[in-house]
Design a protein around this motif. Structure first.
Motif, mmCIF file in Angstrom:
data_model
loop_
_atom_site.group_PDB
_atom_site.id
_atom_site.type_symbol
_atom_site.label_atom_id
_atom_site.label_comp_id
_atom_site.label_asym_id
_atom_site.label_seq_id
_atom_site.Cartn_x
_atom_site.Cartn_y
_atom_site.Cartn_z
ATOM 1 N N VAL A 1 0.955 -1.244 -0.002
ATOM 2 C CA VAL A 1 -0.013 0.004 0.044
ATOM 3 C C VAL A 1 0.988 1.269 0.138
ATOM 4 C CG1 VAL A 1 -1.782 1.238 1.221
ATOM 5 C CG2 VAL A 1 -1.772 -1.274 1.253
ATOM 6 N N ALA A 2 1.064 1.943 -1.209
ATOM 7 C CA ALA A 2 1.640 3.233 -1.255
ATOM 8 C C ALA A 2 0.734 4.265 -0.664
ATOM 9 C CB ALA A 2 2.139 3.488 -2.824
ATOM 10 N N THR A 3 1.262 5.108 0.109
ATOM 11 C CA THR A 3 0.489 6.245 0.666
ATOM 12 C C THR A 3 1.136 7.513 0.194
ATOM 13 O OG1 THR A 3 1.916 6.193 2.840
ATOM 14 C CG2 THR A 3 -0.305 4.969 2.840
ATOM 15 N N VAL A 4 0.253 8.530 -0.182
ATOM 16 C CA VAL A 4 0.560 9.703 -0.576
ATOM 17 C C VAL A 4 -0.361 10.967 0.488
ATOM 18 C CG1 VAL A 4 0.300 11.443 -2.520
ATOM 19 C CG2 VAL A 4 0.775 8.742 -3.060
ATOM 20 N N ALA A 5 0.656 11.656 0.951
ATOM 21 C CA ALA A 5 -0.076 12.910 1.811
ATOM 22 C C ALA A 5 -0.177 13.983 0.911
ATOM 23 C CB ALA A 5 0.879 13.066 2.714
ATOM 24 N N ALA A 6 -1.582 14.483 1.045
ATOM 25 C CA ALA A 6 -1.754 15.821 0.023
ATOM 26 C C ALA A 6 -2.686 16.461 0.955
ATOM 27 C CB ALA A 6 -2.659 15.081 -1.148
ATOM 28 N N GLY A 7 -2.417 17.827 0.854
ATOM 29 C CA GLY A 7 -3.143 18.783 1.619
ATOM 30 C C GLY A 7 -2.771 18.925 2.927
ATOM 31 N N SER A 8 -3.701 19.260 3.881
ATOM 32 C CA SER A 8 -3.737 19.287 5.570
ATOM 33 C C SER A 8 -4.150 18.163 6.074
ATOM 34 C CB SER A 8 -4.171 20.573 5.853
ATOM 35 O OG SER A 8 -3.409 21.586 5.280
ATOM 36 N N LEU A 9 -3.346 17.307 6.656
ATOM 37 C CA LEU A 9 -3.756 16.185 7.340
ATOM 38 C C LEU A 9 -3.556 16.345 8.873
ATOM 39 C CD1 LEU A 9 -1.544 13.553 5.344
ATOM 40 C CD2 LEU A 9 -3.993 14.548 4.837
ATOM 41 N N ALA A 10 -4.689 16.005 9.715
ATOM 42 C CA ALA A 10 -4.571 16.355 10.969
ATOM 43 C C ALA A 10 -5.091 15.012 11.936
ATOM 44 C CB ALA A 10 -5.346 17.384 11.540
ATOM 45 N N GLY A 11 -4.909 15.015 13.277
ATOM 46 C CA GLY A 11 -5.432 13.922 14.097
ATOM 47 C C GLY A 11 -4.575 12.684 13.756
ATOM 48 N N PRO A 12 -5.628 11.782 13.564
ATOM 49 C CA PRO A 12 -4.623 10.296 13.517
ATOM 50 C C PRO A 12 -4.287 10.134 11.934
ATOM 51 C CG PRO A 12 -7.072 10.112 13.750
ATOM 52 C CD PRO A 12 -6.682 11.352 14.002
ATOM 53 N N VAL A 13 -4.951 11.054 11.000
ATOM 54 C CA VAL A 13 -4.562 10.527 9.787
ATOM 55 C C VAL A 13 -3.175 10.607 9.350
ATOM 56 C CG1 VAL A 13 -5.077 11.676 7.330
ATOM 57 C CG2 VAL A 13 -6.829 11.388 9.179
ATOM 58 N N PRO A 14 -2.236 11.508 9.740
ATOM 59 C CA PRO A 14 -0.655 11.266 9.457
ATOM 60 C C PRO A 14 -0.240 9.960 9.790
ATOM 61 C CG PRO A 14 -1.245 13.197 10.335
ATOM 62 C CD PRO A 14 -2.219 12.690 10.685
ATOM 63 N N PHE A 15 -1.029 9.213 10.764
ATOM 64 C CA PHE A 15 -0.379 7.803 11.162
ATOM 65 C C PHE A 15 -0.537 6.822 10.057
ATOM 66 C CE2 PHE A 15 -2.946 4.231 12.875
ATOM 67 C CZ PHE A 15 -1.897 3.322 13.146
ATOM 68 N N LEU A 16 -1.701 6.928 9.298
ATOM 69 C CA LEU A 16 -2.070 6.328 8.037
ATOM 70 C C LEU A 16 -0.962 6.413 7.126
ATOM 71 C CD1 LEU A 16 -6.086 6.655 7.956
ATOM 72 C CD2 LEU A 16 -4.420 4.832 9.058
ATOM 73 N N ALA B 1 2.274 7.065 7.539
ATOM 74 C CA ALA B 1 3.257 6.386 7.997
ATOM 75 C C ALA B 1 3.085 5.104 8.048
ATOM 76 C CB ALA B 1 3.365 6.603 9.385
ATOM 77 N N ALA B 2 1.918 4.260 8.067
ATOM 78 C CA ALA B 2 1.688 3.061 8.058
ATOM 79 C C ALA B 2 1.689 2.585 6.668
ATOM 80 C CB ALA B 2 0.141 2.852 8.502
ATOM 81 N N GLY B 3 2.082 3.250 5.591
ATOM 82 C CA GLY B 3 1.986 2.674 4.249
ATOM 83 C C GLY B 3 3.328 1.788 4.164
ATOM 84 N N THR B 4 3.588 1.064 3.050
ATOM 85 C CA THR B 4 4.564 0.184 2.689
ATOM 86 C C THR B 4 6.001 0.910 2.872
ATOM 87 O OG1 THR B 4 3.242 -1.364 1.480
ATOM 88 C CG2 THR B 4 5.616 -1.569 1.323
ATOM 89 N N PRO B 5 6.826 0.765 3.404
ATOM 90 C CA PRO B 5 8.124 1.110 3.542
ATOM 91 C C PRO B 5 8.715 1.236 2.263
ATOM 92 C CG PRO B 5 8.185 -0.216 5.595
ATOM 93 C CD PRO B 5 6.911 -0.615 4.631
ATOM 94 N N GLY B 6 9.321 2.656 1.742
ATOM 95 C CA GLY B 6 9.805 2.812 0.640
ATOM 96 C C GLY B 6 8.531 3.615 -0.315
ATOM 97 N N ARG B 7 7.289 3.421 0.082
ATOM 98 C CA ARG B 7 6.392 3.814 -0.744
ATOM 99 C C ARG B 7 5.471 4.800 -0.220
ATOM 100 N NH1 ARG B 7 4.658 0.521 -5.063
ATOM 101 N NH2 ARG B 7 5.923 -1.472 -5.434
ATOM 102 N N ARG B 8 5.945 5.418 0.664
ATOM 103 C CA ARG B 8 5.278 6.590 1.497
ATOM 104 C C ARG B 8 5.623 7.811 1.104
ATOM 105 N NH1 ARG B 8 6.969 5.164 7.286
ATOM 106 N NH2 ARG B 8 8.953 5.552 6.269
ATOM 107 N N THR B 9 4.821 8.574 0.511
ATOM 108 C CA THR B 9 5.423 9.946 -0.007
ATOM 109 C C THR B 9 4.139 11.091 0.211
ATOM 110 O OG1 THR B 9 3.982 9.723 -2.023
ATOM 111 C CG2 THR B 9 6.258 8.929 -2.369
ATOM 112 N N ALA B 10 4.925 12.334 0.005
ATOM 113 C CA ALA B 10 4.323 13.395 0.412
ATOM 114 C C ALA B 10 4.240 14.394 -0.787
ATOM 115 C CB ALA B 10 4.658 14.238 1.873
ATOM 116 N N LEU B 11 3.382 14.983 -1.050
ATOM 117 C CA LEU B 11 3.231 16.174 -2.075
ATOM 118 C C LEU B 11 4.035 17.458 -1.503
ATOM 119 C CD1 LEU B 11 -0.270 15.910 -3.847
ATOM 120 C CD2 LEU B 11 1.849 14.641 -4.419
ATOM 121 N N PRO B 12 4.667 18.131 -2.411
ATOM 122 C CA PRO B 12 5.384 19.345 -2.089
ATOM 123 C C PRO B 12 4.846 20.259 -0.814
ATOM 124 C CG PRO B 12 5.895 19.130 -4.054
ATOM 125 C CD PRO B 12 4.716 18.182 -3.853
#
Length: 189
Positions: free
Chosen positions: A79-94, A96-107
């Motif tokens: 599961v590749a995870t992509v952080a976009a926009g403003s994430l709060a609460g327990p959502v950033p945890f999700l 981080a829970a993505g597959t290592p090496g496949r966790r990204t954030a948009l700029p």
């Protein structure tokens, strides 16, 4: 020629066809069930092809977050995870829970990784029981986040918004998409 009406259902279907699940609302039990069902559908279609979970949720329930987390971690495919926009609460945890090496954030993604979530109930005992349950979930989320990030987040990380660069530095994500900068571990490990 009239513009066809926007149909969000068909958009979600198109994304599913590309193995992308979009989590773009406040995370509650219904949104968690919808997200998990889409992840499970894609895993059943092809248990070997990765799935992308694009997350731009403003926050939500720690209980719902654990439901999505457990589905992600037992799914089978990466599961590749992509952080976009403003994430709060327990959502950033999700993220981080993505597959290592496949966790990204948009700029321009931002995160405020607090454990806060809604507490409701009509009877004082209901509120107490729900609060105890949420406290247990928050503790689990913090412990798992520390494991996924390779170390505890700094003490002030839950008191300010983290930039995409901060998320990279603290190990929440492995890279910033659209950036030449990549990382395979924490900078301070």
């Amino acid at each position: 020629m009239p513009v066809p009406a926007f149909d969000p259902g068909s958009l979600a279907d198109q994304l599913l066809g590309r193995r992308i699940v979009l989590l773009a609302r406040e995370l509650d039990d219904d949104v968690a069930a919808e997200t998990c069902s889409r992840l499970l559908l894609l895993a059943a279609e092809d248990p070997h092809r990765p799935v992308t979970l694009q997350i731009l949720s403003p926050g939500g329930s720690p209980v719902a977050a654990m439901t999505v987390h457990d589905t992600m971690r037992t799914l089978g495919p990466d599961v590749a995870t992509v952080a976009a926009g403003s994430l709060a609460g327990p959502v950033p945890f999700l993220v981080a829970a993505g597959t290592p090496g496949r966790r990204t954030a948009l700029p321009h993604a931002m995160a405020l990784p607090t454990g806060d979530g809604p507490v409701s109930g009509s009877h004082p005992g209901d509120v107490r029981v729900r609060a105890e349950h949420l406290t247990t979930r928050r503790t689990e989320i913090e412990e798992l986040t520390n494991r996924y990030c390779g170390a505890p987040l700094p003490g002030d990380a839950r008191e300010r918004w983290l930039s995409a660069q901060d998320m990279l530095r603290y190990g929440i994500v492995d890279e910033i998409r659209g950036s030449a900068q990549r990382m395979t571990g924490r900078a301070d490990s």
